[in-house]
Scaffold this active site. Sequence first.
Site, PDB file in Angstrom:
ATOM      1  N   ARG A 198     -42.697 -21.009  68.658  1.00 45.35           N
ATOM      2  CA  ARG A 198     -42.686 -21.037  67.200  1.00 45.35           C
ATOM      3  C   ARG A 198     -42.889 -19.620  66.691  1.00 45.35           C
ATOM      4  O   ARG A 198     -43.721 -18.879  67.222  1.00 45.35           O
ATOM      5  CB  ARG A 198     -43.790 -21.946  66.652  1.00 45.35           C
ATOM      6  CG  ARG A 198     -43.507 -23.444  66.752  1.00 45.35           C
ATOM      7  CD  ARG A 198     -42.342 -23.892  65.856  1.00 45.35           C
ATOM      8  NE  ARG A 198     -42.059 -25.326  65.954  1.00 45.35           N
ATOM      9  CZ  ARG A 198     -41.238 -25.869  66.853  1.00 45.35           C
ATOM     10  NH1 ARG A 198     -40.613 -25.114  67.732  1.00 45.35           N
ATOM     11  NH2 ARG A 198     -41.021 -27.173  66.842  1.00 45.35           N
TER      12      ARG A 198
ATOM     13  N   GLU B 156     -38.254 -18.759  59.042  1.00 43.89           N
ATOM     14  CA  GLU B 156     -36.885 -19.127  59.412  1.00 43.89           C
ATOM     15  C   GLU B 156     -36.212 -19.777  58.209  1.00 43.89           C
ATOM     16  O   GLU B 156     -36.841 -20.621  57.575  1.00 43.89           O
ATOM     17  CB  GLU B 156     -36.899 -20.121  60.587  1.00 43.89           C
ATOM     18  CG  GLU B 156     -37.344 -19.474  61.870  1.00 43.89           C
ATOM     19  CD  GLU B 156     -37.444 -20.439  63.047  1.00 43.89           C
ATOM     20  OE1 GLU B 156     -36.909 -21.564  62.954  1.00 43.89           O
ATOM     21  OE2 GLU B 156     -38.054 -20.070  64.040  1.00 43.89           O
TER      22      GLU B 156
ATOM     23  N   HIS C  38     -33.120 -20.108  66.574  1.00 43.21           N
ATOM     24  CA  HIS C  38     -33.812 -21.345  66.988  1.00 43.21           C
ATOM     25  C   HIS C  38     -32.842 -22.334  67.641  1.00 43.21           C
ATOM     26  O   HIS C  38     -32.666 -23.466  67.175  1.00 43.21           O
ATOM     27  CB  HIS C  38     -34.529 -21.988  65.785  1.00 43.21           C
ATOM     28  CG  HIS C  38     -35.731 -22.811  66.198  1.00 43.21           C
ATOM     29  ND1 HIS C  38     -36.902 -22.854  65.472  1.00 43.21           N
ATOM     30  CD2 HIS C  38     -35.940 -23.604  67.271  1.00 43.21           C
ATOM     31  CE1 HIS C  38     -37.769 -23.655  66.087  1.00 43.21           C
ATOM     32  NE2 HIS C  38     -37.202 -24.125  67.188  1.00 43.21           N
TER      33      HIS C  38
END
Length: 331
Positions: free
Chosen positions: A240, A269, A288
């Site tokens: 993360r 993000e 991601h």
Amino acid sequence: MTNKPRVFVTRRIHPEAEAKLAEAADVEFWQESTPPSKQTLLEKLPAINGLITMLSDPIDAEVIGAGVPDLKVIAQMAVGYDNIDITTATTNGIPVGHTPGVLTETTADFAWALMMAAARRVIEADNEVRGGRWQPWGPDVLTGMDVYGKTLGIIGLGRIGKAMARRARGFSMQVIYFDNHRDPEAEAELDVEYSPLGELLTRSDFVSIHLYYSPEVHHLFNRDRLSQMKSTAVLVNTARGAIVDPDALFEALQSGQIGAAGIDVFDPEPIPAGHPILKLKNLVITPHIASASKETRQKMAFMTVENILAGLNGQPLPYCANPQVYDSDRS
Ligand code: GLV
Ligand code: GLV
């Protein structure tokens, strides 16, 4: 007249999994490629019994509260679920599903790819060639760092961390790990050595993060920790974004305090356009996608549907993030 339970899905997931879900439920799919806003969620929640979420959806106490009392289950199509207020879900008796296990090898493959790409400057070299700059072979043209035989430091020896350790064997690497829990069985089986975090950072040539996110690990990689790493070290993050302080990472890469980074996650993000870190050549960055193989995304979609159907039928979720919801004395 049907009396099917109502489900809202915050993205299109997978055609076959969607069809299976539609047999048993009245389903609405969010059709956009960006997440529904919190306002949209607040409007949808009062009318549904099941919610399928992505890691980009903010499922906080207010959103969950809007679903009470008819919301029976939340199923997230991801292994991580730090975007969901688990405490509030549990307090309201709502089980939360996730997708552990199926994406382990796929994610480790990708972390390995980032590590190799950052060490050997694969993306930079590709850009040079495409930009018309194929330099003649030269002794120091685009030289990088060896991976084989080096020391890999794994932060978090869970499923994905262990999959990294298995890959490292094939590269004759020495593997050390840091975790809140020592795992003597894994140490013996995978030939990995436990190390306190500070020592791991000073010894490792490569450091790869494989932790679940929680507030305790927020910006775990701050200026201090990055400054303990070798000046040649490569940091890999597929966990993360918020585990690494983005400003500290930018400074460490720019100043040469660390050698390079390969990251699939960022805080925030998506990364803001024009972020200065994007100018750095010693950074490999992807949006991601570590679990994004076609096979794995299909498995994740089916697991998510299994979870939501179990929850709608009042059965325990096969892959549950908050099993304490089934304790009679929760609260
Ligand atoms: C991806 O980050 C996941 O948690 O599945
Ligand atoms: C963490 O996400 C793990 O599966 O190891």
